[in-house]
Motif scaffolding. Structure first.
Motif, PDB file in Angstrom:
ATOM      1  N   PRO A 149       0.799  -1.236   0.000  1.00 57.50           N
ATOM      2  CA  PRO A 149       0.000   0.000   0.000  1.00 57.50           C
ATOM      3  C   PRO A 149       0.829   1.282   0.000  1.00 57.50           C
ATOM      4  O   PRO A 149       0.372   2.328  -0.483  1.00 57.50           O
ATOM      5  CB  PRO A 149      -0.828  -0.119   1.282  1.00 57.50           C
ATOM      6  N   ALA A 150       2.067   1.198   0.527  1.00 63.07           N
ATOM      7  CA  ALA A 150       2.920   2.388   0.544  1.00 63.07           C
ATOM      8  C   ALA A 150       3.348   2.788  -0.864  1.00 63.07           C
ATOM      9  O   ALA A 150       3.742   3.938  -1.098  1.00 63.07           O
ATOM     10  CB  ALA A 150       4.153   2.140   1.417  1.00 63.07           C
ATOM     11  N   TYR A 151       3.268   1.868  -1.800  1.00 68.09           N
ATOM     12  CA  TYR A 151       3.643   2.130  -3.187  1.00 68.09           C
ATOM     13  C   TYR A 151       2.413   2.416  -4.048  1.00 68.09           C
ATOM     14  O   TYR A 151       2.533   2.614  -5.246  1.00 68.09           O
ATOM     15  CB  TYR A 151       4.402   0.926  -3.762  1.00 68.09           C
ATOM     16  N   TYR A 152       1.259   2.419  -3.417  1.00 68.63           N
ATOM     17  CA  TYR A 152       0.007   2.643  -4.147  1.00 68.63           C
ATOM     18  C   TYR A 152      -0.098   4.107  -4.566  1.00 68.63           C
ATOM     19  O   TYR A 152       0.076   5.009  -3.755  1.00 68.63           O
ATOM     20  CB  TYR A 152      -1.169   2.260  -3.258  1.00 68.63           C
ATOM     21  N   THR A 153      -0.351   4.354  -5.829  1.00 72.93           N
ATOM     22  CA  THR A 153      -0.467   5.729  -6.332  1.00 72.93           C
ATOM     23  C   THR A 153      -1.866   5.986  -6.898  1.00 72.93           C
ATOM     24  O   THR A 153      -2.615   6.803  -6.388  1.00 72.93           O
ATOM     25  CB  THR A 153       0.599   6.011  -7.408  1.00 72.93           C
ATOM     26  N   THR A 154      -2.206   5.267  -7.937  1.00 74.60           N
ATOM     27  CA  THR A 154      -3.524   5.422  -8.556  1.00 74.60           C
ATOM     28  C   THR A 154      -4.201   4.060  -8.634  1.00 74.60           C
ATOM     29  O   THR A 154      -3.540   3.032  -8.804  1.00 74.60           O
ATOM     30  CB  THR A 154      -3.408   6.001  -9.981  1.00 74.60           C
ATOM     31  N   PRO A 155      -5.517   4.012  -8.507  1.00 69.87           N
ATOM     32  CA  PRO A 155      -6.216   2.723  -8.560  1.00 69.87           C
ATOM     33  C   PRO A 155      -6.115   2.097  -9.942  1.00 69.87           C
ATOM     34  O   PRO A 155      -6.135   2.795 -10.958  1.00 69.87           O
ATOM     35  CB  PRO A 155      -7.670   3.087  -8.224  1.00 69.87           C
ATOM     36  N   PRO A 156      -5.982   0.771  -9.992  1.00 73.03           N
ATOM     37  CA  PRO A 156      -5.911   0.092 -11.299  1.00 73.03           C
ATOM     38  C   PRO A 156      -7.281   0.047 -11.957  1.00 73.03           C
ATOM     39  O   PRO A 156      -8.303   0.362 -11.338  1.00 73.03           O
ATOM     40  CB  PRO A 156      -5.433  -1.311 -10.926  1.00 73.03           C
ATOM     41  N   GLU A 157      -7.308  -0.336 -13.191  1.00 78.19           N
ATOM     42  CA  GLU A 157      -8.573  -0.509 -13.888  1.00 78.19           C
ATOM     43  C   GLU A 157      -9.152  -1.884 -13.557  1.00 78.19           C
ATOM     44  O   GLU A 157      -8.520  -2.906 -13.821  1.00 78.19           O
ATOM     45  CB  GLU A 157      -8.357  -0.381 -15.400  1.00 78.19           C
ATOM     46  N   TRP A 158     -10.338  -1.894 -12.961  1.00 79.79           N
ATOM     47  CA  TRP A 158     -10.963  -3.162 -12.568  1.00 79.79           C
ATOM     48  C   TRP A 158     -11.729  -3.722 -13.765  1.00 79.79           C
ATOM     49  O   TRP A 158     -12.940  -3.691 -13.825  1.00 79.79           O
ATOM     50  CB  TRP A 158     -11.883  -2.950 -11.369  1.00 79.79           C
ATOM     51  N   THR A 159     -10.977  -4.234 -14.707  1.00 76.81           N
ATOM     52  CA  THR A 159     -11.572  -4.700 -15.955  1.00 76.81           C
ATOM     53  C   THR A 159     -11.975  -6.166 -15.853  1.00 76.81           C
ATOM     54  O   THR A 159     -11.412  -6.951 -15.076  1.00 76.81           O
ATOM     55  CB  THR A 159     -10.566  -4.551 -17.111  1.00 76.81           C
ATOM     56  N   TRP A 160     -12.936  -6.556 -16.663  1.00 77.66           N
ATOM     57  CA  TRP A 160     -13.348  -7.959 -16.742  1.00 77.66           C
ATOM     58  C   TRP A 160     -12.348  -8.764 -17.563  1.00 77.66           C
ATOM     59  O   TRP A 160     -11.955  -9.855 -17.189  1.00 77.66           O
ATOM     60  CB  TRP A 160     -14.740  -8.072 -17.352  1.00 77.66           C
ATOM     61  N   GLY A 198      -0.538  -7.483  -5.569  1.00 80.43           N
ATOM     62  CA  GLY A 198       0.381  -6.917  -6.547  1.00 80.43           C
ATOM     63  C   GLY A 198      -0.321  -6.092  -7.602  1.00 80.43           C
ATOM     64  O   GLY A 198       0.127  -4.986  -7.949  1.00 80.43           O
ATOM     65  N   TYR A 199      -1.434  -6.602  -8.104  1.00 79.22           N
ATOM     66  CA  TYR A 199      -2.157  -5.870  -9.148  1.00 79.22           C
ATOM     67  C   TYR A 199      -2.800  -4.606  -8.598  1.00 79.22           C
ATOM     68  O   TYR A 199      -2.794  -3.554  -9.248  1.00 79.22           O
ATOM     69  CB  TYR A 199      -3.229  -6.773  -9.755  1.00 79.22           C
ATOM     70  N   THR A 200      -3.355  -4.687  -7.385  1.00 78.45           N
ATOM     71  CA  THR A 200      -4.020  -3.523  -6.789  1.00 78.45           C
ATOM     72  C   THR A 200      -3.044  -2.364  -6.596  1.00 78.45           C
ATOM     73  O   THR A 200      -3.389  -1.195  -6.823  1.00 78.45           O
ATOM     74  CB  THR A 200      -4.645  -3.901  -5.440  1.00 78.45           C
ATOM     75  N   CYS A 201      -1.825  -2.668  -6.176  1.00 78.06           N
ATOM     76  CA  CYS A 201      -0.871  -1.615  -5.842  1.00 78.06           C
ATOM     77  C   CYS A 201      -0.078  -1.091  -7.036  1.00 78.06           C
ATOM     78  O   CYS A 201       0.319   0.075  -7.051  1.00 78.06           O
ATOM     79  CB  CYS A 201       0.100  -2.115  -4.770  1.00 78.06           C
ATOM     80  N   PHE A 202       0.142  -1.930  -8.039  1.00 71.81           N
ATOM     81  CA  PHE A 202       1.001  -1.520  -9.147  1.00 71.81           C
ATOM     82  C   PHE A 202       0.283  -1.474 -10.492  1.00 71.81           C
ATOM     83  O   PHE A 202       0.829  -0.937 -11.457  1.00 71.81           O
ATOM     84  CB  PHE A 202       2.216  -2.446  -9.239  1.00 71.81           C
ATOM     85  N   GLY A 203      -0.920  -2.026 -10.563  1.00 70.50           N
ATOM     86  CA  GLY A 203      -1.717  -1.948 -11.783  1.00 70.50           C
ATOM     87  C   GLY A 203      -0.999  -2.521 -12.990  1.00 70.50           C
ATOM     88  O   GLY A 203      -0.339  -3.557 -12.918  1.00 70.50           O
TER      89      GLY A 203
END
Length: 472
Positions: free
Chosen positions: A195-206, A265-270
């Motif tokens: 979470p400390a590396y979280y900047t912008t939310p990833p795209e929650w794509t199907w 991993g995907y949530t924080c780095f997209g």
């Protein structure tokens, strides 16, 4: 060939170790120990690439696909053992040879070398990516420790090679437990620091932009059919239900750890996530470096789980291991050293995890985890066997002070007239076990289409789909 109806009395450790490599009825490991061995064989380098796969596959499709792939791999493990019990063949390569001929035998061994050996190469790559970085950070007074080649060679020779010298994979159970117990800590560290590396939310794509390419990575992450029989033969209770419990427990643990890695991993780095998740973190992050170190420890204890089946496949290809003989000491140690050295050198020189994931997952994993188990199950179920093996029907109860084993001799075809062979160290004959054997033989006649037959067909179709999607 000696009967499987022998006893375990007065067996030395070396004798039991040898028997566990090729004969049923001599297992000593609990269901939990075998489950940990399977988790150790499954959760390796592939887990680090799952966030990368999810970024390319799409978040929701990635989760659904991971569930199906995990279930499909467990079904493949279960079908292999059912096929082995149907024929009395407790080795992957002889079973495939019995079903598909010599061509299938060589295809299987090639796929095992590619899958298991490729996995070991990726483990060495991860060791080379983590330990030199840590040594450079915390031991700068020893510059040689920051050299990737030197570190991999020393760790491989001193820490990993000794684990390969035994014949039975059951000897790795305690090391597998240490390896698997390190994984929750690694996951916890990533969850805590990501979470400390979280900047912008990833795209929650199907569905992501490159789902077909990512499918090979997911398949690679859950495949472990190459060690199915190795682990089954170390199981003390070798009933199908007991094996199903072990594989279900292993699948549940593997999927939980793997999907946690992927989601965090995907949530924080997209879309910027790397094939090696730890490459997204700073090299001076102390807590992440603890995770890097524990990951390296896990890789050290996981590499033997890949080299064991690789070595066995080469033994069979060279003719050192056949249904009637096992490799002698010279052959065993020579092949072990050659296989280990080759894999370690490849791990030193290859640095792209993505290429290893794609090739091993798309081609080898789909063949070993889906295609061959489905084919073996369907063919052995619908075709009578004439293989000169013994079919173990039931592990006998204790008679006197000795454990007895009941087998059906299958020199011709398995039918209601098959000869029942009981260990003749005593004149006592267990009539109930003899009745069970005859019932099992009769059940092999005129089989009806069942749920597992449909699943077997679906597994084959899925294997072809994964191979086509990942390699095109």
């Amino acid at each position: 060939m000696s009967d499987y109806g022998s006893t375990r009395k007065n067996l030395s450790k070396a004798e039991q170790d040898l028997l566990q490599t090729h004969q049923p009825g001599f297992g000593t490991r609990t269901k939990t120990e075998v489950a940990f061995n399977l988790v150790n064989a499954t959760v390796g380098a592939g887990i680090i690439g799952l966030p990368f796969a999810m970024a390319h596959m799409g978040f929701f499709l990635g989760i659904v696909t991971s569930i199906w792939v995990a279930v499909a791999c467990q079904l493949g493990l279960y079908m292999l053992i059912l096929a082995g019990k149907e024929t009395g063949i407790y080795k992957f390569a002889p079973l495939v040879e019995h079903v598909m001929g010599r061509f299938g035998f060589h295809i299987l061994n090639m796929m095992i070398v590619l899958q298991a050996g490729g996995a070991c190469v990726s483990y060495f790559i991860l060791i080379g990516d983590t330990l030199p970085l840590l040594f450079d950070r915390y031991l700068p007074q020893f510059p040689i420790l920051s050299d990737r080649t030197f570190v991999v060679a020393i760790i491989g020779t001193c820490c990993i090679l000794p684990l390969h010298l035994r014949r039975s994979i059951g000897s790795l159970a305690k090391w597998s437990m240490i390896s698997v117990m390190c994984l929750p800590i690694v996951v916890f560290v990533i969850i805590l620091r990501a979470p400390a590396y979280y900047t912008t939310p990833p795209e929650w794509t199907w569905v992501g932009s490159d789902a077909s390419h990512a499918l090979g990575i997911v398949a690679f992450s859950f495949a472990c059919s190459q060690v199915a029989f190795n682990n089954f033969l170390t199981l003390k209770d070798q009933s199908p239900f007991s094996w199903c419990q072990s594989t279900a427990l292993a699948t549940g643990m593997s999927w939980t750890v793997s999907i946690t890695f992927a989601i965090v991993g995907y949530t924080c780095f997209g879309d910027n996530v790397q094939p090696n998740l730890f490459m997204n973190f700073d090299s001076n992050d102390g807590m992440i470096n603890i995770g890097r170190f524990l990951l390296a420890i896990t890789m050290i204890f996981t590499i033997p789980m890949g080299i064991f089946p690789t070595r066995e496949a080469i033994h069979k290809t060279l003719g050192f291991e056949t249904p009637s003989k096992q490799p002698n000491q010279w052959q065993h140690y020579t092949v072990t050293l050659v296989v280990f050295t080759t894999i370690m050198v490849l791990g030193m020189t290859i640095k792209s995890l993505g290429k290893v994931y794609s090739l091993a997952g798309g081609l080898a994993a789909s063949t070993l985890a889906y295609l061959l188990p489905g084919i073996c199950y369907l063919v052995t179920r619908w075709k009578s066997t004439d293989h000169p093996y013994y079919v173990t029907v039931q592990s006998a109860r204790t008679i006197g002070n000795e454990e007895r084993y009941l087998v059906i001799r299958s020199s011709d075809t398995i039918d209601s007239n098959s000869e029942v062979v009981v260990d003749d160290t005593s004149t006592a004959v267990d009539e109930e076990l003899e009745s069970m054997a005859c019932s099992a033989a009769k059940s092999m006649e005129n089989p009806k289409i069942g749920c597992m037959d449909v699943v077997g067909v679906l597994l084959i179709l899925w294997g072809f789909f994964v191979m086509f999607a990942a390699l095109t």
